[in-house]
Design a protein around this motif. Structure first.
Motif, PDB file in Angstrom:
ATOM      1  N   SER A 112       0.848  -1.254   0.054  1.00 10.79           N
ATOM      2  CA  SER A 112      -0.031  -0.173   0.101  1.00 10.79           C
ATOM      3  C   SER A 112       0.750   1.311   0.002  1.00 10.79           C
ATOM      4  O   SER A 112       1.834   1.378   0.767  1.00 10.79           O
ATOM      5  N   VAL A 113       0.454   2.051  -0.757  1.00  5.64           N
ATOM      6  CA  VAL A 113       1.182   3.608  -0.858  1.00  5.64           C
ATOM      7  C   VAL A 113       0.458   4.620   0.032  1.00  5.64           C
ATOM      8  O   VAL A 113       0.976   5.697   0.480  1.00  5.64           O
ATOM      9  N   ILE A 169      -4.836   2.474  -1.789  1.00  4.51           N
ATOM     10  CA  ILE A 169      -4.157   2.156  -3.146  1.00  4.51           C
ATOM     11  C   ILE A 169      -2.820   1.628  -2.935  1.00  4.51           C
ATOM     12  O   ILE A 169      -1.842   1.943  -2.249  1.00  4.51           O
ATOM     13  N   ASP A 170      -2.691   0.645  -3.919  1.00  7.67           N
ATOM     14  CA  ASP A 170      -1.427  -0.132  -3.794  1.00  7.67           C
ATOM     15  C   ASP A 170      -0.269   0.583  -4.779  1.00  7.67           C
ATOM     16  O   ASP A 170      -0.691   0.923  -5.657  1.00  7.67           O
ATOM     17  N   GLU A 171       0.962  -0.075  -4.522  1.00  7.65           N
ATOM     18  CA  GLU A 171       1.976   0.427  -5.623  1.00  7.65           C
ATOM     19  C   GLU A 171       1.684   0.107  -7.125  1.00  7.65           C
ATOM     20  O   GLU A 171       2.342   0.702  -7.835  1.00  7.65           O
ATOM     21  N   THR A 172       1.033  -0.879  -7.341  1.00  5.80           N
ATOM     22  CA  THR A 172       0.750  -1.191  -8.625  1.00  5.80           C
ATOM     23  C   THR A 172       0.024  -0.026  -9.354  1.00  5.80           C
ATOM     24  O   THR A 172       0.046  -0.067 -10.535  1.00  5.80           O
ATOM     25  N   GLU A 193      -3.476   6.101  -9.837  1.00  9.46           N
ATOM     26  CA  GLU A 193      -4.707   6.021 -10.299  1.00  9.46           C
ATOM     27  C   GLU A 193      -5.765   5.288  -9.129  1.00  9.46           C
ATOM     28  O   GLU A 193      -5.317   4.105  -8.872  1.00  9.46           O
ATOM     29  N   CYS A 194      -6.614   5.911  -8.512  1.00 11.75           N
ATOM     30  CA  CYS A 194      -7.282   5.098  -7.604  1.00 11.75           C
ATOM     31  C   CYS A 194      -8.105   3.937  -8.217  1.00 11.75           C
ATOM     32  O   CYS A 194      -8.779   4.032  -9.200  1.00 11.75           O
ATOM     33  N   PRO A 195      -8.044   2.807  -7.487  1.00  7.28           N
ATOM     34  CA  PRO A 195      -8.821   1.739  -8.285  1.00  7.28           C
ATOM     35  C   PRO A 195     -10.159   1.671  -8.143  1.00  7.28           C
ATOM     36  O   PRO A 195     -10.952   1.276  -8.700  1.00  7.28           O
ATOM     37  N   ALA A 196     -10.799   2.871  -7.091  1.00 10.02           N
ATOM     38  CA  ALA A 196     -12.269   2.774  -6.691  1.00 10.02           C
ATOM     39  C   ALA A 196     -13.033   3.866  -7.620  1.00 10.02           C
ATOM     40  O   ALA A 196     -13.746   3.522  -8.343  1.00 10.02           O
ATOM     41  N   CYS A 197     -12.311   5.151  -7.660  1.00  8.46           N
ATOM     42  CA  CYS A 197     -13.061   5.987  -8.245  1.00  8.46           C
ATOM     43  C   CYS A 197     -12.239   6.430  -9.665  1.00  8.46           C
ATOM     44  O   CYS A 197     -12.606   7.207 -10.099  1.00  8.46           O
ATOM     45  N   PRO A 225      -2.120   9.827  -3.109  1.00  9.75           N
ATOM     46  CA  PRO A 225      -2.220   8.986  -2.027  1.00  9.75           C
ATOM     47  C   PRO A 225      -1.717   9.589  -0.537  1.00  9.75           C
ATOM     48  O   PRO A 225      -0.753  10.008  -0.649  1.00  9.75           O
ATOM     49  N   ARG A 226      -2.524   9.576   0.420  1.00 10.54           N
ATOM     50  CA  ARG A 226      -1.913   9.941   1.804  1.00 10.54           C
ATOM     51  C   ARG A 226      -2.332   8.895   2.971  1.00 10.54           C
ATOM     52  O   ARG A 226      -3.092   8.023   2.653  1.00 10.54           O
TER      53      ARG A 226
END
Ligand SMILES: [Zn+2]
Length: 56
Positions: free
Chosen positions: A14-15, A25-28, A45-49, A55-56
């Motif tokens: 996770s980042v 958000i993960d590093e991929t 790029e957020c996987p959800a939205c 990321p924070r």
């Protein structure tokens, strides 16, 4: 996106969380990563939205 690589689950880190929707958000998903002073900043790029967020 579907789970197309089984070993990606184990390897990914996770980042941070999406500041918009709170998804992890993960590093991929990271597009670019850089350092400002001693702080690491990234855009991903957020996987959800599906927005490009920091990321924070
Ligand atoms: Zn999001």
């Amino acid at each position: 996106m579907m789970d197309d690589e089984g070993d990606r689950l184990a390897a990914r880190r996770s980042v941070g969380d999406c500041p918009r929707c709170g998804a992890t958000i993960d590093e991929t998903a990271v597009i670019i990563e850089y350092e400002v002073s001693d702080r690491k900043t990234a855009y991903a790029e957020c996987p959800a939205c599906e927005d490009v967020v920091s990321p924070r």
